[in-house]
Write an enzyme that holds these catalytic residues in place. Structure first.
Site, short mmCIF file in Angstrom:
data_model
loop_
_atom_site.label_atom_id
_atom_site.label_comp_id
_atom_site.label_asym_id
_atom_site.label_seq_id
_atom_site.Cartn_x
_atom_site.Cartn_y
_atom_site.Cartn_z
N LEU A 357 16.97 2.67 -27.86
CA LEU A 357 17.93 2.23 -26.87
C LEU A 357 17.31 2.04 -25.50
O LEU A 357 17.80 1.25 -24.69
CB LEU A 357 19.09 3.24 -26.76
CG LEU A 357 19.93 3.46 -28.03
CD1 LEU A 357 20.92 4.58 -27.81
CD2 LEU A 357 20.65 2.17 -28.41
N PHE A 362 10.23 10.02 -18.98
CA PHE A 362 10.37 11.32 -19.61
C PHE A 362 10.49 11.23 -21.12
O PHE A 362 10.31 12.22 -21.81
CB PHE A 362 11.60 12.05 -19.05
CG PHE A 362 11.41 12.50 -17.64
CD1 PHE A 362 10.92 13.75 -17.36
CD2 PHE A 362 11.71 11.65 -16.59
CE1 PHE A 362 10.73 14.17 -16.06
CE2 PHE A 362 11.52 12.05 -15.29
CZ PHE A 362 11.04 13.31 -15.02
N VAL A 365 14.76 7.01 -25.98
CA VAL A 365 16.10 7.29 -26.48
C VAL A 365 16.37 6.41 -27.70
O VAL A 365 16.16 5.18 -27.65
CB VAL A 365 17.18 7.05 -25.41
CG1 VAL A 365 18.56 7.39 -25.95
CG2 VAL A 365 16.88 7.89 -24.17
N LYS A 380 17.38 11.70 -27.32
CA LYS A 380 16.29 11.54 -26.36
C LYS A 380 15.10 12.37 -26.82
O LYS A 380 15.19 13.59 -26.92
CB LYS A 380 16.74 11.97 -24.97
CG LYS A 380 15.67 11.79 -23.90
CD LYS A 380 16.25 12.12 -22.53
CE LYS A 380 15.21 11.89 -21.45
NZ LYS A 380 15.75 12.19 -20.11
N ASP A 476 17.34 10.14 -9.33
CA ASP A 476 16.91 8.89 -9.97
C ASP A 476 18.12 8.02 -10.26
O ASP A 476 18.29 7.53 -11.37
CB ASP A 476 16.13 9.19 -11.25
CG ASP A 476 15.27 8.00 -11.70
OD1 ASP A 476 15.03 7.11 -10.86
OD2 ASP A 476 14.86 7.97 -12.86
#
Length: 685
Positions: A357, A362, A365, A380, A476
């Protein structure tokens, strides 16, 4: 994770084969600092007129407001721990046989001068015997020596100078030199012929690479503007046996000075790698005597390792232990559900790329389906190196675990297996806001949906800043982190960078600098490295303009380098509605569009304290408060010399910042300092 059996055998046999040949452990000592603040006084020692503030090592005082405070100064900032730079080979009395450590010192500097300053005196990377600085080392002595000690072999210093003043023995006022116990360089190279000006009238950052080869005894120095690749050839190269000049255990750092001519000598970042020398190992014949029993012992260990491997493999299918992340996870209030790794692996078809996705710094997903529960999920998978990944994992889990708001993506659970970290969220069928804004004409969002999305994000931001039991900064906030459910309601997600503000503090800072995404980062965050509620509001302002205009924040349009500058110019000229996404045609509410554009500009105000707060933003989007007042000209960004007042108070441990054009660190993976400062300091857009 236990390696496969083949790797065990290969590793052990290789270890046995190479043992006789190894006499020195050359695992390097490496340090990397891309931002500096007051906490680094535990790592570095600042002497003389040096300090650590404003995100940089200030080798001489950092101020453009008080020239008197800059006159005739000298300072050093040194790494507080010495490095072993050479060792004598026991079997030889010849210097050439001695072992000398290799090292690589890479640093980013800004030697700043105002237009009316001539500039002086210079900055140097220095290897010194101790953490002191000679008295009277200001002026042309560069913080290295003085009139009495210059040239004395007992100085035991070697330095790479970047000199901005011409002495009688210098080629010009813009050169690099290799100094040995004296400021009269053993070798100098003029930088003017290389189109490099150490301290130009227009501020510029430079990357410098000082590399020393302990085998060939050659010192190479490279230099380039920030952001450019390391040159193929050095600007200075000279053979030097460090053992002849420096103490066996020496310190590394920086020295600088001013005279009646002044400049700001700032080190913005520093990466240092030094070869790790240990005492000479015993002679090879001793390894021969013990080699056989060691081999037998290692083979026994190999057998034990293989047994452990097969045991762990059998355990892999068993349920995950709730203690796998230890007491840290157990201490989280209302610990969320723990999923089986094999269930999530099956749900995502072994993390199939076709089910991906999205992807960020980090992790990745994936979409997943849990058939037994008839549940669609977003999984994730953290992708950063293990230890940092656990920190990110726990940071996100500890914050979002207890967040409950209709405009936040809901966390369903977690999984940790064999070093793989996973978080499981509810699935958002309409993907990200970014995809709908820029995914093609067929995905153009209607005005009603755009307004509803921005209202939802505003509500989520107010919850994080004011309504949750801890004050949380997202850090963010951007369109790709705003998800849309089946009814196009906004759900703010991706809390990998989010942090809670503890003990009544109003900002959060990391030693490595401010993370985030180009175009959404508040200007003060680049200078201070701190995340605040005001910096979140700046990111929200970028999103508002992005949604209304249908353009990304960094879009170059009609001669402007940033979307906000273009919108501000239209507002000044009374044509602000021309900024509305042309794909909407006339299908938008004029009053709402004008209000949101003004809100976006207000949130993008260069001065943090002038931005509206989250509560006011909610009132504006809900219609209970009128549009904010916005000045016709975009104000200049001011790096205040004192901490701001009101809601923008910095943390109690923050260091006051002086007004300096360059004096802080930077985040290279986000944006160069030149482009961002040029944007934020332009008052006539």
């Amino acid at each position: 994770m236990v390696p496969p059996p083949g790797n065990w055998i290969t590793a052990i046999l290789l270890a046995v084969l190479v043992m006789p040949a190894m006499s020195i452990d050359k695992n390097p000592k490496s340090f990397s600092y891309h931002r500096f603040n007051g906490t680094h006084y535990s790592v570095f020692t600042a002497v003389g007129d040096a300090s650590i503030n404003g995100g940089a090592l200030q080798i001489t005082p950092d101020s453009v407001n008080d020239n008197f405070s800059l006159l005739n100064k000298s300072g050093r900032v040194m790494f507080s721990t010495p490095f072993k730079l050479w060792e004598k080979t026991a079997s030889s009395n010849h210097t050439s046989s001695d072992t000398v450590a290799s090292f690589n010192s890479t640093f980013l500097i800004n030697i700043f001068r105002k237009e009316n300053w001539t500039g002086g005196e210079g900055l140097a990377f220095v290897i010194a015997p101790d953490l002191s600085i000679p008295s009277g080392s200001d002026g042309g002595w560069l913080g290295l020596t003085n009139a009495t000690t210059d040239g004395d072999p007992s100085n035991q210093i070697v330095a790479i100078e970047l000199d901005t003043v011409k002495q009688e023995f210098d080629p010009d006022d813009n050169h690099i030199g290799l100094d040995i116990n004296s400021v009269r360089s053993n070798k100098t190279v003029s930088l003017s012929d290389l189109s490099i000006e150490i301290s130009p009238a227009s501020p510029k950052n430079y990357s410098v690479w000082v590399q020393y080869n302990g085998t060939s005894k050659v010192m190479d120095v490279y230099m380039a503007e920030e952001g450019k690749a390391k040159p193929t050839g050095p600007v200075l190269s000279e053979e030097i046996n460090l053992k002849q000049y420096v103490k066996q255990h020496s310190y590394m750092g920086f020295a600088a000075s001013t005279s009646r001519e002044v400049e700001l000598n700032c080190v913005l970042a520093w990466d240092l790698t030094v070869e790790n020398l240990e005492e000479e190992k015993k002679k090879d014949r001793k390894w021969v005597k013990i080699g056989v029993p060691v081999l037998v012992l290692l083979l026994v260990m190999c057998g034990v390792g293989l047994g452990y491997y097969w045991h762990k493999r059998r355990e892999a299918e068993k349920p995950i232990n709730n203690n796998i992340l230890g007491s840290t996870l157990k201490s989280l209030p209302g610990t969320p559900r723990e999923f089986r790794f094999r269930d999530l692996k099956k749900a995502t078809n072994n993390f199939d790329e076709k089910l991906k996705l999205g992807q960020g710094g980090f992790g990745v997903v994936f979409k997943g389906v849990l058939p037994k529960e008839n549940l669609e999920v977003a999984v994730k998978k953290f992708s950063r190196e293990k230890m940092k990944g656990i920190d990110d994992f726990l940071a996100e889990l500890s914050i979002i675990n207890r967040l409950r708001h209709k405009h936040l993506v809901r966390l369903l659970g977690w999984c940790h297996k064999n070093g793989t970290l996973l978080l499981v969220y509810e699935y958002m069928p309409n993907g990200s806001l970014d995809n709908h804004l820029f995914g093609g004409e067929e995905k153009t969002l209607s005005w009603d949906r755009r307004y509803k999305i921005l209202s939802g994000v505003a509500s989520a931001l107010h919850y994080l800043h004011n309504e949750y039991d801890e004050k949380v900064v997202h850090r963010d906030l951007k369109a790709s982190n705003i998800m849309l459910d089946s009814n196009y309601n906004a759900r703010l997600g991706d809390f990998g960078l989010a942090r809670a503000l503890e003990n009544e503090k109003t900002s959060y800072a990391e030693l490595e600098g401010f993370p985030g995404t180009f175009g959404y980062i508040a200007p003060e965050s680049l200078h201070t490295g701190k995340a605040t509620r005001e910096s979140d509001v700046f990111g929200f302002g970028a999103v508002v303009l992005e949604v209304v205009c249908g353009q990304r924040p960094w879009t170059k349009i009609q001669g402007f380098h940033f979307l906000v500058d273009w919108v501000w110019s239209l507002y000044r000229e009374g044509r602000i509605l021309e900024a509305v996404d042309e794909r909407l045609g006339k299908d938008y509410v004029v009053e709402e569009a004008e209000k949101l554009l003004l809100l976006g500009l207000a949130c993008s105000h260069p001065i943090a304290g002038e931005r509206p707060r989250a509560q006011e933003i909610v009132q504006i989007t809900s219609g209970s408060m009128s549009a904010p007042d916005v000045p016709p000209f975009k104000p200049a960004f001011v790096w205040a010399s004192m901490p701001p007042t009101g809601d923008t108070n910095t943390t109690a441990d923050s260091t006051p910042i002086t007004t300096s054009y360059y004096g802080s660190g930077w985040t290279p993976q986000v944006v160069s300092r030149e482009s961002y400062v040029a944007h934020t300091s332009n008052s006539l857009v």
